[in-house]
Design a protein around this motif. Sequence first.
Motif, short mmCIF file in Angstrom:
data_model
loop_
_atom_site.label_atom_id
_atom_site.label_comp_id
_atom_site.label_asym_id
_atom_site.label_seq_id
_atom_site.Cartn_x
_atom_site.Cartn_y
_atom_site.Cartn_z
N GLU A 51 36.91 45.96 25.77
CA GLU A 51 38.20 46.66 25.90
C GLU A 51 38.89 46.80 24.55
O GLU A 51 39.49 47.84 24.25
CB GLU A 51 39.09 45.89 26.88
CG GLU A 51 38.60 45.93 28.32
CD GLU A 51 39.58 45.26 29.26
OE1 GLU A 51 40.73 44.98 28.85
OE2 GLU A 51 39.20 45.00 30.42
N THR A 76 43.40 38.63 31.64
CA THR A 76 43.17 39.64 32.68
C THR A 76 41.68 39.95 32.82
O THR A 76 41.22 40.30 33.92
CB THR A 76 43.94 40.93 32.38
OG1 THR A 76 43.53 41.46 31.11
CG2 THR A 76 45.44 40.67 32.33
N ALA A 77 40.94 39.80 31.73
CA ALA A 77 39.49 39.97 31.82
C ALA A 77 38.86 38.88 32.67
O ALA A 77 37.89 39.13 33.40
CB ALA A 77 38.88 39.98 30.42
N ARG A 79 40.37 37.46 35.25
CA ARG A 79 40.68 37.85 36.63
C ARG A 79 39.77 38.98 37.09
O ARG A 79 39.26 38.98 38.21
CB ARG A 79 42.14 38.29 36.72
CG ARG A 79 42.59 38.61 38.15
CD ARG A 79 43.94 39.29 38.16
NE ARG A 79 43.90 40.60 37.55
CZ ARG A 79 44.68 41.00 36.55
NH1 ARG A 79 45.59 40.19 36.06
NH2 ARG A 79 44.56 42.22 36.05
N THR A 80 39.55 39.98 36.22
CA THR A 80 38.68 41.11 36.57
C THR A 80 37.25 40.66 36.81
O THR A 80 36.58 41.11 37.74
CB THR A 80 38.73 42.16 35.46
OG1 THR A 80 40.07 42.60 35.26
CG2 THR A 80 37.85 43.36 35.79
N THR A 81 36.77 39.74 35.97
CA THR A 81 35.41 39.22 36.14
C THR A 81 35.29 38.42 37.42
O THR A 81 34.27 38.50 38.13
CB THR A 81 35.03 38.36 34.93
OG1 THR A 81 35.19 39.12 33.72
CG2 THR A 81 33.59 37.88 35.03
N TYR A 110 46.86 44.95 40.87
CA TYR A 110 46.58 44.86 39.43
C TYR A 110 45.68 45.97 38.91
O TYR A 110 45.97 46.58 37.88
CB TYR A 110 46.03 43.47 39.11
CG TYR A 110 47.07 42.39 39.24
CD1 TYR A 110 47.78 41.93 38.14
CD2 TYR A 110 47.41 41.87 40.49
CE1 TYR A 110 48.77 40.97 38.26
CE2 TYR A 110 48.39 40.91 40.62
CZ TYR A 110 49.07 40.47 39.51
OH TYR A 110 50.06 39.52 39.65
N PRO A 111 44.56 46.28 39.56
CA PRO A 111 43.75 47.41 39.09
C PRO A 111 44.15 48.73 39.73
O PRO A 111 43.51 49.75 39.47
CB PRO A 111 42.33 47.01 39.50
CG PRO A 111 42.53 46.24 40.77
CD PRO A 111 43.85 45.51 40.62
#
Length: 504
Positions: A51, A76-77, A79-81, A110-111
């Motif tokens: 990112e 946040t990465a 959480r995304t993972t 969030y997304p």
Amino acid sequence: MPDRPSPQDATEAALFDECRDAVLSYADLCTAGSAAAHDLATEAFALGVREVRAADAGASRGRRTPRLPAIPLMLTAVRTTAAAWEAEGLGHRLDPDLRLWLNSPQAARYPGPPLHRPLALRALRDLQEADAALLWLTEVEALPLVVAARRLGLDPAAVSGELDQVRALFRDRCRRDHLDTPMDAECRSYARLLDAVTRPAAAAAEAPEDLSRHLATCVGCAEAAACLRPHGGALPAALAGGVIGWGGLAYLERRRRAAEARLGPRPPVPAAGGETGDGGGRARVVRGSLLAAAVVLSALALTVSLMPFDGKANDAARGDGGRQSVADPGILPLPTGPSAGASPAATAAPPSSPAPSAGRPTATGTARAPAHDDPDPEPQGTASPTAGEDPPAPVSSEPATACQVRYRVVNEWTDGFQATVTVTTARALDTWRVAWTFRDGQRVGQMWDAEAAQSGPRVTAGATDYNSSVAAGGTFAFGFVADRHGANSTPYAFSLNGRDCAVA
């Protein structure tokens, strides 16, 4: 995650040095074991680097892509993972509460579409990266201003003024984003009023009763109120919850402990108006959380008034003392000492019968006690009045009908809930202090129409300047948002100014 990024990659090396402790600390909260935490941190770091590279590539072509500062971007990465693991069938490696949250409407924000994302996330992304980094390092990572200034290459002598300006910018972005958010007609009707009453110049103004009632029942507007009060002590919880999502309060506590372990307890930092509340406000939010003006209780008050003590409530948002450390000297060590979390103590059972407290004066009709006084006396025993005597005597308990409490959970989600407390008093009050004891380690974050303090399971809600006087037979109410992990039983031992209340 490797010991070091490749030497030729300066971007990865800088990100690794800045973010490794934060990334692994949050990854440890999100997973069911040390090996899973390491794997989650490794994948999240790789995603975060991609990112950053994409944003830098856009900037080199003259297109500024708004992005978060390094640490919140990496969080946040994580959480995304974790969401990707759940979707790919690897959810068994995640914390069970996180899995529930990932499948809830809260996680989908969030997304999702930008205008539906949490307000703090949108506002922080809208700031210049250097401004956003200063705000995050001081408010969430709990770094002293001097340390944050040195890390960002700022003048330590001028950084306090810069932080005040950044807080004001953040509030302005939150205000604009809140007005742009799709909302129903009722919320829209309160949007500009909410902006007016949360301005620093209006801090002492009386909040309209209808707005207070609305905030007690609307999570979205309550979230906006927290973001619009950058100097009120609510900002750390608003940022952590809005940017990270699940486990935000637990992460706050871990970072505060890690900072204290490295640097020692943080002294108060002068805030706007000359008040000292920056460091203290952070501790109040993460311990009493997320949006309240809490009071630091003395050891005497803890001994006298907060027994029995539920030790597991000291753990930040969930007990993780039984987990193995994720420390791997060759990979990515976790901060040691207090930052690693505390082992939960055995939960104390509710008291079967409180002992009489003879000779203690009533609190009604007096100003609120200062922090060194007993802020939350245990309910007094019932004294039988002599025949012909007019009960209650000054040192005896009020009758059971002296006050009545209605406790109602308005909304509930995986790791939190919103509740209101309505109290009816039989006698006139010049000030009031309502207290109760949680059964399941719940932690109050934001509270409105009352000033909150919490130590262990015992919570005290004190009157504000605008609602301290209550007529005989009158009713007053306040609301709060709290963090929970597991059960959410109704509290017990409600009291008004130290006297037992009946629960409706």
